[in-house]
Design a protein around this motif. Structure first.
Motif, PDB file in Angstrom:
ATOM      1  N   GLU A   1       0.823  -1.202   0.000  1.00 54.54           N
ATOM      2  CA  GLU A   1       0.000   0.000   0.000  1.00 54.54           C
ATOM      3  C   GLU A   1       0.860   1.256   0.000  1.00 54.54           C
ATOM      4  N   ALA A   2       1.957   1.251   0.752  1.00 58.36           N
ATOM      5  CA  ALA A   2       2.846   2.414   0.802  1.00 58.36           C
ATOM      6  C   ALA A   2       3.429   2.692  -0.581  1.00 58.36           C
ATOM      7  N   ALA A   3       3.798   1.637  -1.292  1.00 56.02           N
ATOM      8  CA  ALA A   3       4.349   1.810  -2.639  1.00 56.02           C
ATOM      9  C   ALA A   3       3.319   2.425  -3.574  1.00 56.02           C
ATOM     10  N   LEU A   4       2.059   2.006  -3.424  1.00 57.58           N
ATOM     11  CA  LEU A   4       1.000   2.527  -4.285  1.00 57.58           C
ATOM     12  C   LEU A   4       0.704   3.991  -3.965  1.00 57.58           C
ATOM     13  N   VAL A   5       0.514   4.293  -2.691  1.00 56.56           N
ATOM     14  CA  VAL A   5       0.208   5.669  -2.290  1.00 56.56           C
ATOM     15  C   VAL A   5       1.370   6.594  -2.633  1.00 56.56           C
ATOM     16  N   GLY A   6       2.598   6.173  -2.307  1.00 50.73           N
ATOM     17  CA  GLY A   6       3.761   7.001  -2.597  1.00 50.73           C
ATOM     18  C   GLY A   6       3.951   7.249  -4.081  1.00 50.73           C
ATOM     19  N   SER A   7       3.617   6.247  -4.891  1.00 51.08           N
ATOM     20  CA  SER A   7       3.740   6.408  -6.344  1.00 51.08           C
ATOM     21  C   SER A   7       2.782   7.466  -6.869  1.00 51.08           C
ATOM     22  N   TYR A   8       1.574   7.495  -6.316  1.00 59.72           N
ATOM     23  CA  TYR A   8       0.629   8.542  -6.701  1.00 59.72           C
ATOM     24  C   TYR A   8       1.132   9.910  -6.254  1.00 59.72           C
ATOM     25  N   LEU A   9       1.569  10.000  -5.006  1.00 56.49           N
ATOM     26  CA  LEU A   9       2.026  11.289  -4.481  1.00 56.49           C
ATOM     27  C   LEU A   9       3.220  11.832  -5.271  1.00 56.49           C
ATOM     28  N   ALA A  10       4.097  10.946  -5.697  1.00 55.75           N
ATOM     29  CA  ALA A  10       5.285  11.362  -6.446  1.00 55.75           C
ATOM     30  C   ALA A  10       5.000  11.591  -7.922  1.00 55.75           C
TER      31      ALA A  10
ATOM     32  N   TYR B   1       5.580  17.281  -9.819  1.00 54.07           N
ATOM     33  CA  TYR B   1       6.099  15.917  -9.777  1.00 54.07           C
ATOM     34  C   TYR B   1       7.570  15.872 -10.181  1.00 54.07           C
ATOM     35  N   LEU B   2       7.942  16.676 -11.161  1.00 53.07           N
ATOM     36  CA  LEU B   2       9.342  16.724 -11.587  1.00 53.07           C
ATOM     37  C   LEU B   2      10.229  17.226 -10.450  1.00 53.07           C
ATOM     38  N   LEU B   3       9.751  18.247  -9.739  1.00 51.22           N
ATOM     39  CA  LEU B   3      10.518  18.782  -8.618  1.00 51.22           C
ATOM     40  C   LEU B   3      10.685  17.745  -7.518  1.00 51.22           C
ATOM     41  N   VAL B   4       9.590  17.059  -7.188  1.00 46.78           N
ATOM     42  CA  VAL B   4       9.636  16.083  -6.094  1.00 46.78           C
ATOM     43  C   VAL B   4      10.486  14.882  -6.476  1.00 46.78           C
TER      44      VAL B   4
END
Length: 323
Positions: free
Chosen positions: A193-202, A222-225
């Motif tokens: 779940e962390a991988a999924l949520v983090g992928s969206y956030l990034a 997203y490019l900055l992050v």
């Protein structure tokens, strides 16, 4: 120690934490980065995801957290005290154990609690590190003295939320040694779940295309992050990062830094755009997310709105979603 409202706050106007966190380039990026990196800490991620009321609206949670943090960074003591009291009430309920293994260092049954001194420090660490990194990249590099002052301000910020002073390293060099060692350790682990949520956030995974200019703004964010993440973190998320990506990231950072170097006689509109509270922008993001969810569009497709306990209760009882 006046604030944006002319009332005293916990930090002086010339404190490093106010000088850094009042920069919108920092305020609009550090929180997303901190969540993306912080997701590699299973106790922090699971503790939050199991107890939040915003599983279906993660960007609203980001907006709420950003506003609470900003109230302490930039607000009056009265505003800060309200934010601190609200946070303590919420944290009182964040107690539990990992329901499943999360890497070799975090076995099922490992206890977590929001008031645990080390977990409070790690929350501060991810937040401070992200603010420092984004200021260096998007405003200007801090001097050694400024870096130390900013770190000590953040330790004080952590204390206001209840973190014991001795939970944090004594000075910035000690913090940097500890945190960099941690980021290169075998403790880091992304749950599914962390991988999924983090992928969206990034921005590595995108659910929907936005209308201009929202699409362009999101792409830039997203490019900055992504460019600010340590290489190992990008690899954990499966984010491919080539020379073209790095050059685009550097060019965008340079453009934003250049805006901060504008002469003193630059138009006031530029100054007001570059500095000030970021909470209003987060609120716009939250409102958009809530509208999407109300119209049947999940904010992060694939992320179950139920926590682990609710999902497994449904399995045991044969309720909705048990299959």
């Amino acid at each position: 120690m006046s604030t944006r409202h002319g009332e005293p706050g916990y930090f002086a106007d010339d404190s490093m934490i106010r000088r850094v966190m009042s920069k919108r380039a920092v305020g609009l990026t550090y929180g997303v980065r901190a969540l993306v990196i912080g997701a590699v800490h299973p106790l922090l991620f699971v503790g939050t995801s199991e107890h939040t009321t915003h599983r279906a609206t993660p960007y609203t949670r980001l907006a709420v957290t950003g506003a609470l943090f900003e109230a302490v960074f930039l607000g009056s003591k009265a505003e800060a005290d309200r934010a601190l009291a609200f946070t303590r009430r919420k944290h009182d309920a964040v107690v539990g154990t990992l329901p499943e293994d999360a890497g070799a260092h975090h076995r099922a049954g490992t206890a977590y609690a929001a008031h645990d001194p080390h977990l409070m420090f790690m929350t501060m660490a991810f937040t401070f590190d992200s603010a420092e990194v984004m200021h260096d990249r998007l405003v200007r590099e801090l001097t050694a003295t400024e870096r130390e002052d900013l770190y000590q301000d953040y330790v004080r910020w952590g204390e206001l939320f209840g973190m014991p002073r001795d939970a944090a390293p004594a000075d910035y060099p000690a913090f940097r040694r500890y945190f960099d060692t941690y980021l290169n350790s075998t403790e880091l682990f992304l749950t599914e779940e962390a991988a999924l949520v983090g992928s969206y956030l990034a921005g590595h995974r995108k659910a929907y295309r936005q209308r201009p200019p929202a699409e362009q703004v999101g792409t830039a964010l997203y490019l900055l992050v992504q460019g600010s993440l340590p290489a190992r973190i990008r690899q954990m998320y499966g984010i491919e990062w080539g020379i073209a990506d790095e050059l685009a990231h550097r060019a965008l950072c340079t453009g934003i830094r250049t805006a901060h170097l504008a002469p003193p006689l630059a138009p006031r509109v530029l100054a007001s755009t570059l500095a000030g509270p970021s909470a209003p922008s987060y609120k716009l993001l939250a409102r958009r997310e809530q509208h999407m969810v109300k119209t049947g569009h999940p904010s992060m497709p694939g992320v179950d709105p139920r926590n682990w306990a609710q999902r497994h209760s449904a399995v045991r009882t044969g309720g909705p979603g048990a299959a």
